[in-house]
Design an enzyme around this catalytic site. Structure first.
Site, short mmCIF file in Angstrom:
data_model
loop_
_atom_site.label_atom_id
_atom_site.label_comp_id
_atom_site.label_asym_id
_atom_site.label_seq_id
_atom_site.Cartn_x
_atom_site.Cartn_y
_atom_site.Cartn_z
N SER A 96 0.85 -1.19 0.00
CA SER A 96 0.00 0.00 0.00
C SER A 96 0.88 1.24 0.00
O SER A 96 2.05 1.17 -0.40
CB SER A 96 -0.94 -0.02 1.21
OG SER A 96 -1.95 0.95 1.07
N ASN A 97 0.35 2.37 0.41
CA ASN A 97 1.11 3.62 0.47
C ASN A 97 0.53 4.49 1.58
O ASN A 97 -0.53 4.16 2.13
CB ASN A 97 1.07 4.32 -0.90
CG ASN A 97 -0.35 4.66 -1.30
OD1 ASN A 97 -0.99 5.49 -0.67
ND2 ASN A 97 -0.85 4.00 -2.33
N PRO A 98 1.20 5.59 1.94
CA PRO A 98 0.76 6.35 3.13
C PRO A 98 -0.42 7.30 2.91
O PRO A 98 -0.69 8.14 3.78
CB PRO A 98 2.01 7.17 3.50
CG PRO A 98 3.09 6.76 2.58
CD PRO A 98 2.45 6.13 1.40
#
Ligand code: C5P
Length: 208
Positions: free
Chosen positions: A25-27
């Site tokens: 995923s990513n932030p």
């Protein structure tokens, strides 16, 4: 008021599971997309917010559709567009790749040899047609050049570009300094704004 539009907003990250307990995923926190949904609803538009996993409250008057993966997000957006949406505003930070295989059971440490095979996810904004499209471009260099390229490549009427290495911009912040690039090539450099103020500006653009 300007004409009431059916607006679809994508927001947040996507998750691409490796096995039942691990994902890529990513932030992204979803703040920009939720601000756009809030601003569009406050302006009287009918808003569907297609959200990846985020910890934000649904803005007032917004219909929310929760999704997990990029492919889920594409399916949800396609449904909204087929149901007659006028504008798609894609703020989501969609994972560009997913694991080639998703294991049904939790992988044991010894079952991973250090190589995770990945495949490309669909580009939601590029794939979807038959709707006016607004995109975002979070860049770390050549911001304007990249924005112009993406605007053409994804057939957008507007792209909101920003340099995520700049102070006050990027993941999790409450502010953003963006440059708007319209399809006709006009460029509008905006000052540092709250994400809500920027969202209101974007909503005004789609009302033109
Ligand atoms: O090409 P890039 O990922 O920088 O493009 C960013 C824009 O495209 C954003 O509006 C983002 O929401 C959208 N996008 C998408 N599906 C993807 C990747 C990006 O809708 N798989």
């Amino acid at each position: 008021m300007a004409q009431k539009l059916k607006v679809v907003v994508t927001a947040g990250p996507t998750r691409e599971f490796v096995d039942p307990v691990r994902f890529l995923s990513n932030p992204s926190t979803g703040k920009m997309g939720f601000a756009v949904a809030r601003a569009a609803a406050a302006a009287g538009h009918a808003v569907a917010l297609v959200a990846g996993p985020v910890a934000l409250k649904t803005p007032k008057g917004v219909r929310r559709v929760d999704v997990v993966s990029a492919r889920d997000m594409l399916a949800a957006v396609a449904r909204e567009v087929a149901a007659g949406a006028d504008v798609l505003i894609a703020t989501a930070a969609v994972a560009d790749w997913r694991p080639k295989r998703r294991a049904r059971q939790k992988l044991k440490k010894g079952e991973m040899d250090g190589t995770l095979a990945l495949v490309r996810n669909p580009d939601i904004l590029k794939t979807v047609r038959g709707v006016r499209k607004v995109g975002f471009a979070a860049e770390t260099r050549n911001v304007l050049k990249e924005a112009v390229r993406k605007c053409r490549e994804k057939d957008l009427e507007l792209i909101v570009a920003n340099d995520v290495t700049e102070k006050g911009c990027g993941f999790g912040t409450d502010t953003n300094r963006a440059t708007l690039v319209r399809r006709d090539g006009t460029v509008v450099r905006l000052p540092l704004l709250t994400k809500l103020a920027l969202a209101r500006r974007i909503v005004r653009e789609i009302e033109i």
